[in-house]
Structure formats: structure tokens, C-alpha cells
Scaffold this motif. Structure first.
Motif, PDB file in Angstrom:
ATOM      1  N   ASP A   1       3.180  11.849   6.394  1.00 52.24           N
ATOM      2  CA  ASP A   1       2.365  10.747   6.900  1.00 52.24           C
ATOM      3  C   ASP A   1       1.168  11.307   7.676  1.00 52.24           C
ATOM      4  O   ASP A   1       0.927  12.508   7.672  1.00 52.24           O
ATOM      5  CB  ASP A   1       3.196   9.791   7.769  1.00 52.24           C
TER       6      ASP A   1
ATOM      7  N   VAL B   1       5.201   7.549  -2.616  1.00 53.45           N
ATOM      8  CA  VAL B   1       6.611   7.910  -2.642  1.00 53.45           C
ATOM      9  C   VAL B   1       7.450   7.149  -3.672  1.00 53.45           C
ATOM     10  O   VAL B   1       8.662   7.291  -3.712  1.00 53.45           O
ATOM     11  CB  VAL B   1       7.226   7.788  -1.232  1.00 53.45           C
TER      12      VAL B   1
ATOM     13  N   ASN C   1      10.674   9.348  -4.138  1.00 57.90           N
ATOM     14  CA  ASN C   1      11.642   9.848  -3.154  1.00 57.90           C
ATOM     15  C   ASN C   1      13.001  10.161  -3.784  1.00 57.90           C
ATOM     16  O   ASN C   1      13.322   9.693  -4.880  1.00 57.90           O
ATOM     17  CB  ASN C   1      11.863   8.801  -2.054  1.00 57.90           C
TER      18      ASN C   1
ATOM     19  N   TYR D   1       8.788  -7.570   6.891  1.00 56.87           N
ATOM     20  CA  TYR D   1       8.528  -7.290   5.478  1.00 56.87           C
ATOM     21  C   TYR D   1       9.809  -6.945   4.716  1.00 56.87           C
ATOM     22  O   TYR D   1       9.898  -7.150   3.505  1.00 56.87           O
ATOM     23  CB  TYR D   1       7.449  -6.208   5.326  1.00 56.87           C
ATOM     24  N   LYS D   2      10.829  -6.462   5.429  1.00 50.18           N
ATOM     25  CA  LYS D   2      12.106  -6.144   4.775  1.00 50.18           C
ATOM     26  C   LYS D   2      12.956  -7.415   4.585  1.00 50.18           C
ATOM     27  O   LYS D   2      13.959  -7.414   3.900  1.00 50.18           O
ATOM     28  CB  LYS D   2      12.872  -5.104   5.584  1.00 50.18           C
TER      29      LYS D   2
ATOM     30  N   THR E   1      15.025   4.308   0.370  1.00 45.53           N
ATOM     31  CA  THR E   1      15.913   5.392  -0.065  1.00 45.53           C
ATOM     32  C   THR E   1      17.365   4.966   0.073  1.00 45.53           C
ATOM     33  O   THR E   1      18.235   5.506  -0.603  1.00 45.53           O
ATOM     34  CB  THR E   1      15.668   6.681   0.749  1.00 45.53           C
TER      35      THR E   1
HETATM   36  C1  4GP Z   1       9.117   4.522   5.022  1.00 41.88           C
HETATM   37  C2  4GP Z   1       8.922   3.433   3.986  1.00 41.88           C
HETATM   38  O1  4GP Z   1       8.912   2.173   4.627  1.00 41.88           O
HETATM   39  C3  4GP Z   1      10.052   3.495   2.964  1.00 41.88           C
HETATM   40  O2  4GP Z   1       9.829   2.567   1.959  1.00 41.88           O
HETATM   41  C4  4GP Z   1      10.137   4.900   2.374  1.00 41.88           C
HETATM   42  O3  4GP Z   1      11.266   5.013   1.561  1.00 41.88           O
HETATM   43  C5  4GP Z   1      10.243   5.923   3.490  1.00 41.88           C
HETATM   44  O4  4GP Z   1       9.134   5.790   4.389  1.00 41.88           O
HETATM   45  C6  4GP Z   1      10.236   7.346   2.971  1.00 41.88           C
HETATM   46  O5  4GP Z   1       9.142   7.566   2.152  1.00 41.88           O
HETATM   47  N1  4GP Z   1       8.065   4.473   6.008  1.00 41.88           N
HETATM   48  C7  4GP Z   1       8.326   4.654   7.310  1.00 41.88           C
HETATM   49  C8  4GP Z   1       7.154   4.545   8.231  1.00 41.88           C
HETATM   50  O6  4GP Z   1       9.449   4.900   7.732  1.00 41.88           O
HETATM   51  O7  4GP Z   1       7.368   4.640   9.460  1.00 41.88           O
HETATM   52  O8  4GP Z   1       6.027   4.366   7.732  1.00 41.88           O
END
Ligand code: 4GP
Length: 841
Positions: free
Chosen positions: A336, A452, A482, A572-573, A678
């Protein structure tokens, strides 16, 4: 200073080289030794906690020996290494994982039994290492496991938070946050008091000119904080490779406290400086998919990035290679945008400290970095005000401006007369106040950018990063879907299922090549196999039922359908969609005659997950789940037909109990919002089915396992924008079934309706941004299909077995190999396996 032992004395070293325990006797000896000497206790006061400590220390000793050898091997090989920079590593427990990866769990089990302990109780003593929020941090942990298991020369770099993600308590239905002080006893880290880096903040920039007339910048003044390294050994599975996770801890530089102040009687403020320094690595920010722009967070980021780069550069310089070879020796992955300042820091090191020309330096920088994006949610895209960066990192701001200037000049040449594109892609947003857009800086500073999951990688190319695809061309943007490590998420969490699969596929090879699971499909009609499969699922449900009873006080019947949604609480979830659906089910059951009710399928709906402390709506959702549970679980008409449970303090070790016990799990984000997910992979790998939207990795899971084996519902990503537009500008008619749910809440069926008003108005009056009403009907209908499918247990088991056998693609090993080949350009190191078959030399 040369620290090698001279040749004549090496014989003594070789003779006394530590080797760790070799057999059960050796293990027991080590445990007893640690109890008696390291812990200074005896068999007369050795409780489970002490047994855990001693057992961990015995395994740690083994790990560190392998760790040393691995580092030596990597140094001699002198090949390219990858550095994974992540502000979060959600590791969970280490002992069970270490025993399994080393291949010594059986030995430890019988050794501990000899000493009077059950291995399960010993494992239970460990506090989770919870240095992460959710998916992003857990992905980093799975990646470390795969990197070591595949023998890649790799290091993780992160922060050693004194407090990990808070512990969640549920009091009267509300979330309460309690600090997670996890370092009381942590045998899994090695403090390296000799590995420290001075990190500078604040101050100002002086310019001077050298003999040739070239201008040189000097960053002067300000304050200095010390970074101290703590190393965590990461064991690979069935290989001696043990990699390193280096976590930095902050400490006041220049002594414990200011002696001058101390001597003049100002004791308090002399200690205050020290505390201020230590605050930097004190706490993990508890936000998932959200950025809050706090100064301390930016300080954390620079502190961690600067210490890590210093370390990486120091290691490179030892090789005496010319600078241009840096990207041939070093790949750095930005997990990130949190570590994006690393791009600027490396440029600063090269031009200010090493004297390289800008272009030469920039070429090295951009060939070194790769950037992974994890979300398209606007509230999660990081921005820092120019003023804050100016204040904290004055030299870095100048470099950011220069990077932007040169970048915009190339864009201008490419698109002459297009002022708009310059405004859109500028790293500096011309807002009030001006902001630095970290994602844009990460893109400009990297040679590859990846999403991802397929849908997510397509979305970033067509929405938030569209202009950059035009500028850099499509090849810079790629997808790496992922994955998860099957060692923790099958072998460790579900040992019986792992053993059953091994018994049919000729051993545990599937744990290192998950595509081998496809052999399981050959047994889909094998009666004995199916019976054992069902028994294992049932036993896992019994275990979860016991946990539910102990932690939530609710009695549930393990024969019910277990319906699970565990993940961070986020609009959103759509946990709100789930709980509204549960209320709908409850109302429907209440309206039935007793005879009709008897025909219904008993169901347990299980929620778990933390809300960010400042996320009011998420906390309201938790409250409603608990309020509904309170009513439903005590309703005599309903009995076992419906139970609603909120499991407190969801974390990695609880996931290891919950995931294997699920019949159906919910991955129901509004289409286009969940980058990948994941946990969806973990649930299917453990023989549970999914109800989900066409979002993130759900789509690829469907492609792999077949659409007959998944319950998809809801609107598609491509239609979301139009629907939102129509809510705002057209008339938004609430789904009639959902309206009845709202009515029940508003009548006070679950307590004061005011407590939940926000959740209702968000849908009814404020544009229903997450499409809860649009998807409600389809969601309810699909749940009816789930019930129907579950009644046919034979069919259901066939679906589960088939799905598991087709999950090979979702191993994090596949994922890491893709990164290695496409982004990092690194090769695994050849490692000889040990002859004892344990994989450990
Ligand atoms: C997460 C995403 O929300 C999730 O869909 C993804 O599987 C995960 O990263 C790994 O790539 N994002 C976060 C964040 O946790 O804080 O942006």
C-alpha cells in the motif's frame, strides 16, 4: 571492524556449535533447562504458561540457528533480495506454526505429555501478535510464510508496536476497546541493541555549492530519534530456510534522559523527551481501509521507512558494487502507500549523501520499487498536507516537488496543451490546504503497480489510475490475485482435514503445491471418505459451539447450518445487509404456524469483527447484532431455528477455530468495493461454501470451483454507479421486505429505535450508497437457496469436496511466485533438504 574469528580458533567453535534438539529426549531436556534456568522455576511451580514459555524458547533456539545459516547462505550467494515494507504484519500465534513448519509437532506433543502437559493447552497460552488491522496485514503474514517456504532471499520490515490492534470487549451490546499490551513475554523476538539507526525529524535545509559549482542540500537541526531493530525469525515449511522480519522500535537518542535538565531538578521534562520518542512506535493505528492524516502516523511512516532503507543501503554498500547495480540486488515492495516516503528517501540518500546526479539516482529508484494497491475506497487513499510534510521533513518536500516537476514536464510533452491532465495527475493536489497524493507518488516512483484480484486490478486501471495508464502505458499495471498460506489455513487450523487429504493424495505434498488438491476430486463419491469428511466438519462445529458457549454464553446446536461473517466491520462489507436479512428471517419465522416452523432449517448466524474506535456507524452495526441476538436467542417460539451470535475480539487465533467450522460464509460487499478478500479463500479451502457478491476474488473463486458451488447474488460492479446516481436523482423505493425490517426496528422490537436510526436513514434517506436495498431481495432469495441446498446433505458435501479440490490457485505460494517473476525478478536459493525428512538441516 572485522568480527570474524581467526582460523586457528575456529576449530573450538565448530566443536561446540549449538545444534538445537534432535529428538524427543533432546526436546524435553531443552524444555526443562529453560524452565529451570531461563525462567528460574522448577517442576514444583511450572504451570501451562511456563510450559509454553519453555517450549517456545526451545523452538526459538532451533529457529535462530537456522536463521543464522539462512542469512549466511544468502550473503554468500550474493543474489538479489526482496524487501517487503509493510506497516502491518498480522502474524497471530507463532508456536504452533513453528512446530508444524519445522515438522516437529508430534515430537513436541509427546514430549510435553511426558512432562505432564497437553500440547493444545500449551499452544493456547500464547498471545496473538496482532500488529495489523485486517486483510492487508494478514496478507503480509501469509507472504512471509510463502517467501520462506519457497526459499526466496527476503526480509520483511515493519514497526514493533508496543500495542497491537486493541482487544474488543462487548459490554451491554457495545464495543469497548481495551489496550493490547502483548510484549509482557514475547519469546519470538531478538532485540538487536547493536543495530540502531538515528532518524532525523524537523529542522531546515541549507544549500551550499561544491568545487564544481554543483548545489548540495544539507538537512540540518531538528530532533533525532533512535530506531532499534527487533528480529523475528520466520520459518519456512519443510525447508531449513528461516527468513527475517525486522521490526523497528523507537527510543530516545543520546542517553536515557537529559542529564542537564535532570540535575537542575526538572526531572519530569527530562523523562518526557524519552517518552515522546518512544511514542512513535507505541501504537498501531486501528483503521482498516481508512486514513486519518494524523501527524504521529506520518512520523511512524518516515521513522520505519528511513530505518529500513538505511539497513538495506548499508547491506548493499558492503558488496562494493557500483550504484547502478542497486536494482539488480534489491527489490522493494510497497505494501500500500504507507511506505511511499521510501521512494523519496532513497532519492535523497543517492543525491544528497552519495552525490549521484538526479537522473541517475531516479533511474535507480524507479527500478527498485513496486507498489501494491489494496483498495479503491476514496476515504482510504492517503494524502498528507504539504504544510505537515514541510514541517516534519523539509528536505523531502523539496524532493517531492522536484519529482513532480520532472514528471509533469514529461506529461506535458506527451499531451501538449492539455492543462486538465496536468491538474489531474499532479502529485500535489491544488486544494486548500495543498495535499501530497501518496498513491500518485508511489506510481511515479515504481516500475510496477499491481492490484490484488482481477476485477480490482481492472478497476484501478479504468478509474482512480486511468490517466497513469495513458501516461506510462498498460504494461506498468498488472494483477496479482491474493493468496493464503495452506500451512496455517489448512494444516494448522484444520489438522484432521489436512490428514484426511494427505491419506488420499499420498502425503502432504499439497501443502507445498496446492494444485495437488485436485486429486481429492477422485474421492468425491468414495463413501468412507465422504463420511469422514462430514465427521470432521461436525467435530469442528462442536468445537466452535463450545467456544460460543464459553465466550458469548449462547447455546447453539452443532447440527444447525452455521452461517458466518467475520471480518472488520465496515459499511462497504455490509454486515448491515446481513443483520437486516437475519431480522427478515426472524419476522418470517414469527409469522409462521408452529407446524410450518417445524419444517424450517435451524440456523446459527455468527458475526465477528472489530470496528475502528471512531467509526460510529460500524459500532451501531455491532450494537444492532447484539440487540437482535438478545431478542431472538431468548424467544421460545424460535428455539434452535435461529440463533444470532456476536463473537467478541475476532483475531487470527479465533479465525483458526471459526473458519473450519463454517457451512456458509458471507462475502457480500457492494460490487466493486472489496479489492480481493482473503477470508473467502480460507473458508472454501476448509470445506465451507460461500454466499457472495460478484466482487473481488469471489469472481475468481467462482471461475475455479464452478458456479454451481457458490451462491452469488446482487448487482454487478458495472451497474453500481448508475444505481447510486438514480438514488440521488430519481426516486429511491425501498425494497418492501426491507421496509418491514425497518418497521420492526422502529417499533422498538430490538430496544430503543433511536440507537439504530443511523443505519436506517443511511439506506432510506441518504442515498443508500452501498446498495443495501437494491441487493436485499436477491440476498434473501439466495439465502433461501442456501437452505434448500443444505437440506440435501449429500449434494452439499459433494459441493464442498469439489470446491476444496479446485482451490489450488489460491495458495500464497502461487502469488509470491508471480511477484518474484513479474515484479521482483528474484530467484529462490537452492537449499539441501535434511536427510531426516523433517526438511530441517
Ligand atoms: C484489504 C482489502 O480490503 C481486501 O479486499 C484485500 O483482500 C486485502 O487488503 C489484501 O489485499 N485492504 C485493507 C486496507 O486492509 O486497509 O486497505
Amino acid at each position: 571492524v572485522e568480527a570474524s574469528i581467526p582460523e586457528p580458533q575456529r576449530e573450538a567453535w565448530t566443536k561446540h556449535q549449538a545444534s538445537g534438539f534432535k529428538d524427543k529426549d533432546g526436546f524435553e531436556q531443552e524444555v526443562v533447562r529453560h524452565v529451570e534456568t531461563t525462567l528460574a522455576r522448577s517442576m514444583f511451580n511450572c504451570d501451562e504458561q511456563a510450559a509454553y514459555a519453555a517450549c517456545s524458547l526451545a523452538f526459538r533456539d532451533r529457529l535462530v540457528l537456522e536463521w543464522n545459516r539462512t542469512q549466511q547462505r544468502q550473503t554468500f550467494a550474493d543474489s538479489k533480495r526482496v524487501y517487503y515494507l509493510s506497516l502491518e504484519f498480522l502474524m497471530g500465534r507463532a508456536l504452533d506454526n513453528a512446530m508444524l513448519n519445522i515438522g516437529q509437532k508430534d515430537l513436541a506433543k509427546s514430549g510435553l505429555a511426558d512432562l505432564g502437559f497437553r500440547i493444545e493447552d500449551v499452544i493456547e497460552q500464547e498471545h496473538d501478535a496482532a500488529l495489523g488491522n485486517g486483510g492487508l496485514g494478514r496478507l503480509a503474514a501469509c507472504f512471509l510464510d510463502s517467501l520462506a517456504s519457497l526459499n526466496y532471499p527476503a526480509w520483511g520490515y515493519g514497526l514493533r508496536y508496543r500495542y497491537g490492534i486493541f482487544k474488543q470487549e462487548i459490554i451491554d451490546g457495545y464495543q469497548v476497546e481495551v489496550p493490547d499490551y502483548w510484549l509482557d513475554f514475547n519469546p519470538w523476538e531478538f532485540p538487536r541493541h547493536d543495530v540502531t539507526v538515528d532518524i532525523q525529524f524537523y529542522g531546515h535545509v541549507q544549500k551550499s555549492t561544491d568545487a564544481s559549482g554543483k548545489s548540495i542540500a544539507h538537512w540540518e537541526g531538528g530532533e533525532v530519534v533512535k530506531a532499534v531493530a527487533y528480529d523475528v525469525p520466520i520459518p519456512g515449511y519443510a525447508t531449513p530456510s528461516t527468513n527475517n522480519l525486522r521490526l523497528w522500535s523507537s527510543k530516545a537518542s543520546g542517553g536515557e534522559f537529559d542529564f542537564q535538565k535532570f540535575n537542575s531538578g526538572d526531572y519530569e521534562s527530562s523523562v518526557a523527551d524519552q517518552q515522546r520518542a518512544e511514542t512513535i512506535s507505541a501504537v498501531l493505528y486501528p483503521n482498516d481501509n481508512l486514513e486519518r492524516g494524523k501527524e504521529l502516523r506520518l512520523k511512524q511512516q518516515y521513522f520505519w521507512v528511513a530505518a529500513s532503507l538505511y539497513d538495506i543501503v548499508r547491506r548493499f554498500k558492503k558488496s562494493k558494487r557500483p550504484w547502478r547495480e542497486f536494482p539488480e540486488q534489491v527489490a522493494i515492495q510497497l505494501n500500500d502507500t504507507h511506505p511511499t516516503l521510501a521512494v523519496v528517501e532513497l532519492q535523497r540518500i543517492l543525491i544528497d549523501l552519495e552525490g549521484l546526479e538526479w537522473d541517475e539516482a531516479w533511474n535507480i529508484v524507479t527500478n527498485t520499487f513496486g507498489y501494491t494497491n489494496h483498495t479503491v475506497l476514496p476515504e482510504a487513499l492517503e494524502k498528507w498536507s504539504v504544510g505537515l510534510i514541510q514541517h516534519l521533513l523539509p528536505r523531502h518536500l523539496q524532493i517531492i516537488y522536484d519529482i513532480n516537476l520532472f514528471f509533469l514536464q514529461t506529461v506535458e510533452r506527451q499531451f501538449p496543451n492539455d492543462r486538465e491532465i496536468l491538474r489531474r495527475v499532479s502529485i500535489i493536489e491544488e486544494s486548500q490546504p495543498k495535499m501530497v497524493r501518496m498513491a500518485f507518488l508511489a506510481i511515479v516512483g515504481s516500475h510496477k503497480v499491481n492490484g490484488v484480484a482481477e476485477l480490482h486490478s481492472d478497476l484501478i486501471k479504468t478509474t482512480i489510475f486511468k490517466d497513469f495508464v495513458e501516461i506510462f502505458g498498460p504494461d506498468k499495471f498488472t494483477n496479482v490475485t491474493n493468496g493464503i498460506t495452506p500451512r496455517r489455513w489448512l494444516h494448522q487450523a484444520n489438522p484432521r482435514l489436512s490428514d484426511l487429504i494427505a491419506s488420499k493424495t499420498g502425503g502432504y505434498d499439497f501443502l507445498t503445491d496446492l494444485t495437488k488438491l485436485n486429486q481429492v476430486e477422485n474421492f468425491v463419491n468414495d463413501k468412507a471418505f465422504r463420511k469422514e469428511w462430514a465427521e470432521i466438519k461436525y467435530a469442528n462445529k462442536v468445537r466452535l459451539a463450545k467456544h460460543i458457549k464459553e465466550s458469548a454464553g449462547v447455546e447453539v446446536n452443532p447440527s444447525s447450518l452455521f452461517d458466518v461473517q467475520v471480518k472488520r466491520i465496515h459499511e462497504y462489507k455490509r454486515q448491515q445487509l446481513n443483520i437486516f436479512g437475519v431480522i427478515h428471517r426472524y419476522l418470517t419465522l414469527k409469522n409462521m404456524s408452529p407446524e410450518e416452523r417445524k419444517k424450517q432449517l435451524p440456523r446459527v448466524t455468527i458475526f465477528g469483527g472489530k470496528a475502528a474506535p471512531g467509526y460510529w456507524m460500524a459500532k451501531q452495526i455491532i450494537h444492532l447484532v447484539n440487540a437482535v441476538g438478545n431478542v431472538v436467542n431468548n424467544d421460545k417460539d424460535i428455539g434452535d431455528l435461529l440463533k444470532v451470535v456476536f463473537l467478541e475480539d475476532y483475531n487470527v487465533s479465533k479465525a483458526e477455530i471459526i473458519v473450519p467450522a463454517s457451512d456458509i460464509s458471507e462475502h457480500i460487499s457492494t460490487a466493486g468495493t472489496e479489492a480481493s478478500g482473503t477470508s473467502n479463500m480460507k473458508f472454501v479451502l476448509n470445506g465451507g461454501l460461500i454466499i457472495g457478491t460478484c466482487d473481488g476474488a469471489n469472481i475468481e473463486i467462482t471461475r475455479e470451483i464452478g458456479e454451481n458451488n457458490i451462491f452469488l447474488f446482487g448487482n454487478l460492479a458495472e451497474d453500481v454507479e448508475d444505481l447510486r446516481h438514480s438514488h440521488t436523482y430519481g426516486s429511491h423505493n425501498i425494497d418492501p421486505d426491507l421496509a418491514k425490517v425497518f418497521e420492526a426496528i422502529e417499533k422498538g422490537m430490538f430496544g430503543s429505535q433511536q440507537d439504530f436510526a443511523g443505519m436506517i436513514t443511511a439506506v432510506r434517506d441518504h442515498g443508500d450508497y452501498y446498495l443495501v436495498s437494491d441487493d436485499f431481495h436477491s440476498y434473501i432469495e439466495t439465502h433461501a437457496l442456501v437452505d434448500e441446498a443444505y437440506r440435501n446433505q449429500e449434494e452439499w458435501i459433494t459441493k464442498c469436496i469439489t470446491s476444496v479440490s479446485r482451490m489450488g490457485f489460491f495458495s500464497s505460494d502461487r502469488c509470491i511466485n508471480e511477484y518474484a517473476e513479474e515484479i521482483w525478478n528474484i530467484e529462490p536459493l537452492r537449499v539441501e533438504k535434511a536427510s531426516d525428512g523433517t526438511g530441517k538441516g
